[in-house]
Design an enzyme around this catalytic site. Structure first.
Site: not given
Ligand SMILES: [Zn+2]
Length: 310
Positions: A126, A163, A165, A246
């Site tokens: 991120h 991931d 996200h 995740d």
């Molecule tokens: Zn994540």
């Protein structure tokens, strides 16, 4: 050959605060799982500190300077964004995470290792060129990709991200780079909100396969194969993986329904399409048992493939 594991005790000293999901126990759980006899053949190495020059390949000079200057005194914390905090140990932890990813690239490209896994924290995908975000300070996987190009004469690098996200920072860094591919499966809608299929980058080197909440292994596998097809068309000389766990059904931060067998499958597919070497860098994963079991399942496949090839 061998599979090398890069980690460092400094990565336990990044303390984002009480109740924060990105906690030191994540790395402790992984390292405890890797104490099992299955992992005795791992070549264990300390992740070195990335220097500012290496970090500046992915981040603006002003941002790198600001993070180096932001490390607070022991016992205190500074907040960089609503989810992202630095303690006294955070700067070295983040430099080890990026340095471990760079060392992993060196290990596989020098012939010292067939594959490498980087078990460090904080995560990185991120982190934007000029902004900390979503638990991330430095974008380790992109720092490693740009190191591969600068230090090893490689032209085209791919980053594959499973991931849950979307890696907004990695996408931002690949957006205007015709020689850096970013392919991602992730839940949508979900944090950080980027990652629609229409987002392709200035040169078509971005490929997003968003997944609806509740999606399970079959949906994930079809989407992941589509990402890998796009990567093959790009033709990378090196494949790096943003390995976040995740998307597991037990993870508290999202609602995909994968389990350990899906991450093991992903490892097998990545090895098939990577052209011989795979560098995987830990991103998310916030249920300790699911995280440890998923990393173990993923690494078992990588170790077995290495052993098969002698
Ligand atoms: Zn994540």
């Amino acid at each position: 050959m061998t599979v090398t594991l890069f980690t460092h005790p400094d990565c336990l000293a990044h303390d984002p605060g009480p109740g924060h999901p990105e906690r030191p126990e994540r790395l402790r759980a992984i390292l405890a799982a890797l104490d099992a006899p299955d992992f005795a053949t791992l070549d264990r190495r300390e992740a070195p500190l990335a220097d500012a020059a290496a970090l500046r390949r992915a981040h603006s000079p002003a941002y790198v300077e600001a993070i180096f200057a932001a490390a607070p005194p022991p016992g205190t914390r500074v907040t960089l964004d609503p989810d992202t905090h630095m303690s006294a140990g955070s700067l070295d932890a983040a430099r080890r995470a990026a340095g471990g990813a760079m060392a992993a690239v060196d290990a596989v490209l020098s012939g010292a290792a067939r594959h490498a896994f980087v078990a460090t924290r904080p995560p990185g995908h991120h982190a934007e060129p000029g902004q900390a975000m979503g638990f991330c300070l430095f974008n380790s996987v992109v720092v490693a990709a740009l190191h591969a190009r600068a230090a090893h004469g490689i032209a085209r690098v791919a980053v594959i991200d499973f991931d849950v996200h979307h890696g907004n920072g990695t996408q931002a860094m690949a957006w205007d780079d015709a020689d850096l591919f970013y392919g991602s499966t992730h839940q949508m809608p979900c944090y950080p909100g980027t990652g629609a299929a229409e987002e392709r980058g200035a040169f078509g080197t971005v490929l997003n396969e968003p997944l609806p909440p509740g999606a399970g292994g079959a949906t994930f596998r079809a989407a992941f194969d589509a990402v890998l097809d796009g990567m093959r068309a790009f033709g990378p000389e090196l494949v790096l993986v943003s390995a976040g766990f995740d998307a597991h059904r037990d993870d508290p931060l999202a609602s995909l329904m994968l389990d350990e067998t899906d991450f093991a499958w992903a490892a097998g597919r990545l090895i098939e399409v990577s052209g011989g070497h795979l560098v995987s860098v830990l991103e998310g994963g916030y249920d300790l048992d699911a995280l440890a079991a998923s990393v173990a399942a993923y690494l078992r496949v990588i170790i077995a493939q290495d052993a098969e090839h002698g």
